[in-house]
Design a protein around this motif. Structure first.
Motif, short mmCIF file in Angstrom:
data_model
loop_
_atom_site.label_atom_id
_atom_site.label_comp_id
_atom_site.label_asym_id
_atom_site.label_seq_id
_atom_site.Cartn_x
_atom_site.Cartn_y
_atom_site.Cartn_z
N ALA A 16 77.28 112.82 62.92
CA ALA A 16 75.92 112.64 62.98
C ALA A 16 75.57 112.94 64.58
CB ALA A 16 75.38 111.25 62.88
N GLU A 17 74.28 113.61 64.59
CA GLU A 17 73.71 113.77 65.86
C GLU A 17 73.37 112.53 66.62
OE1 GLU A 17 70.47 116.73 65.93
OE2 GLU A 17 71.55 117.96 64.58
N PRO A 18 73.51 112.24 67.88
CA PRO A 18 72.73 111.10 68.42
C PRO A 18 71.67 110.71 67.95
CG PRO A 18 74.22 112.47 70.00
CD PRO A 18 73.86 113.35 68.90
N LEU A 19 71.07 109.26 67.88
CA LEU A 19 69.92 108.84 67.42
C LEU A 19 69.39 108.04 68.53
CD1 LEU A 19 68.35 108.91 64.65
CD2 LEU A 19 69.54 106.92 64.12
N GLN A 20 68.07 108.26 68.98
CA GLN A 20 67.18 107.45 69.78
C GLN A 20 67.09 106.17 69.26
OE1 GLN A 20 66.87 108.99 73.16
NE2 GLN A 20 68.22 110.46 72.36
N ALA A 21 66.98 105.15 70.41
CA ALA A 21 66.75 104.06 70.04
C ALA A 21 65.36 103.72 69.58
CB ALA A 21 66.89 103.01 71.17
N ARG A 22 64.35 104.51 70.06
CA ARG A 22 62.80 104.41 69.82
C ARG A 22 62.42 105.52 69.63
NH1 ARG A 22 59.92 101.15 74.25
NH2 ARG A 22 61.04 102.39 75.74
N GLY A 23 61.22 105.82 68.80
CA GLY A 23 60.49 107.00 68.40
C GLY A 23 61.14 107.79 67.36
N GLU A 24 62.21 107.37 66.62
CA GLU A 24 62.67 108.05 65.44
C GLU A 24 61.73 107.32 64.32
OE1 GLU A 24 65.04 110.53 65.51
OE2 GLU A 24 65.70 110.17 67.42
N ARG A 25 61.73 108.13 63.34
CA ARG A 25 61.11 107.90 61.91
C ARG A 25 61.79 108.64 60.93
NH1 ARG A 25 57.77 107.19 65.70
NH2 ARG A 25 56.06 105.76 65.66
N PRO A 26 63.11 108.07 60.80
CA PRO A 26 64.16 108.96 59.92
C PRO A 26 63.68 108.54 58.46
CG PRO A 26 65.18 107.00 60.77
CD PRO A 26 63.98 107.00 61.48
N THR A 27 64.53 109.18 57.43
CA THR A 27 64.25 109.15 55.91
C THR A 27 65.43 108.40 55.57
OG1 THR A 27 63.22 111.35 55.68
CG2 THR A 27 64.17 110.34 53.77
N TRP A 28 65.34 107.33 54.69
CA TRP A 28 66.16 106.60 54.08
C TRP A 28 66.11 106.69 52.81
CZ3 TRP A 28 68.96 103.55 57.59
CH2 TRP A 28 68.22 103.49 58.95
N ASP A 29 67.21 106.42 52.06
CA ASP A 29 67.35 106.23 50.66
C ASP A 29 67.66 104.90 50.24
OD1 ASP A 29 68.29 105.98 47.79
OD2 ASP A 29 69.51 107.80 47.90
N VAL A 30 66.44 104.25 49.59
CA VAL A 30 66.55 102.77 49.59
C VAL A 30 66.99 102.28 48.36
CG1 VAL A 30 64.85 102.49 51.47
CG2 VAL A 30 64.03 102.64 49.06
N THR A 31 66.90 103.29 47.30
CA THR A 31 67.28 102.73 45.86
C THR A 31 68.24 103.72 44.98
OG1 THR A 31 65.59 104.45 44.96
CG2 THR A 31 64.91 102.06 45.39
N GLY A 32 68.86 104.52 45.71
CA GLY A 32 69.68 105.53 45.21
C GLY A 32 69.15 106.81 44.64
N LYS A 33 67.75 106.78 44.58
CA LYS A 33 66.90 107.89 44.14
C LYS A 33 65.68 108.10 44.72
CE LYS A 33 65.33 105.69 39.95
NZ LYS A 33 65.02 106.00 38.68
N HIS A 34 65.06 107.14 45.38
CA HIS A 34 63.90 107.36 46.26
C HIS A 34 64.08 107.47 47.71
CE1 HIS A 34 62.28 105.63 42.42
NE2 HIS A 34 61.53 106.69 42.33
N GLN A 35 63.47 108.20 48.35
CA GLN A 35 63.40 108.14 50.02
C GLN A 35 62.46 107.65 50.42
OE1 GLN A 35 64.20 112.50 50.71
NE2 GLN A 35 66.06 112.46 49.93
#
Length: 176
Positions: free
Chosen positions: A97-116
């Motif tokens: 992974a690339e380093p991730l800032q503690a604030r200001g990020e709005r990443p995408t998450w897979d919360v169900t196995g098929k929905h981002q």
């Protein structure tokens, strides 16, 4: 004491007055009496509990921080959490992974196995999370109902340039 200081003191006193007696600290009242605004702000921002911390409480602290020239972002974040609920995770970034800032990020998450889904991110303990590192983080979903099915122990996947996994460690539902 100038008018500006008096207004800061009033904001902090209003916020301190909202703290339940069983949670209140004599330190807060003592520091208020001595006009130690920075200490009072820090103490009021660190109280545990979610049920009594209203949006008004956090808005008062955010305004006091703003008037003091202190970063108000934490208090604004908590204001939204007091409405939307709290979602805390144990986040582990992948080794590639690339380093991730503690604030200001709005990443995408897979919360169900098929929905981002998107969620703002606040890493609690460090300014940057590096590859392979672990930290406790808070998520603020853009569409909270899409995350309502998650419970403690569920694992979700962080996607994008900083892939990783997050285990739900705390979830407080939105206010009624």
């Amino acid at each position: 004491m100038g008018r500006h200081d008096r207004e800061i003191g009033e904001l902090l006193r209003f916020a301190a007055g909202m703290v339940p007696p069983e949670v209140q600290s004599e330190d807060v009242l003592d520091h208020l009496d001595h006009e130690e605004w920075e200490l009072v702000l820090d103490l009021l921002g660190e109280f545990d509990g979610h049920t009594w911390q209203t949006p008004r409480y956090w808005a008062l602290l955010a305004e006091a921080a703003l008037q003091m020239g202190v970063d108000e972002a934490w208090f604004q974040w908590r204001c939204v959490e007091s409405i939307q609920g709290v979602l805390r995770v144990e986040l582990v970034l992948g080794r590639d992974a690339e380093p991730l800032q503690a604030r200001g990020e709005r990443p995408t998450w897979d919360v169900t196995g098929k929905h981002q889904r998107l969620a703002a991110l606040w890493i609690e303990s460090k300014p940057v999370l590096g590859p392979g590192e672990r930290a406790t983080a808070r998520l603020r979903p853009f569409v909270p109902p899409a995350w309502a099915h998650l419970i403690r122990g569920d694992v979700i996947t962080l996607q994008g340039r900083s892939p990783g996994t997050a285990t739900i460690i705390e979830r407080v539902p939105p206010r009624p």
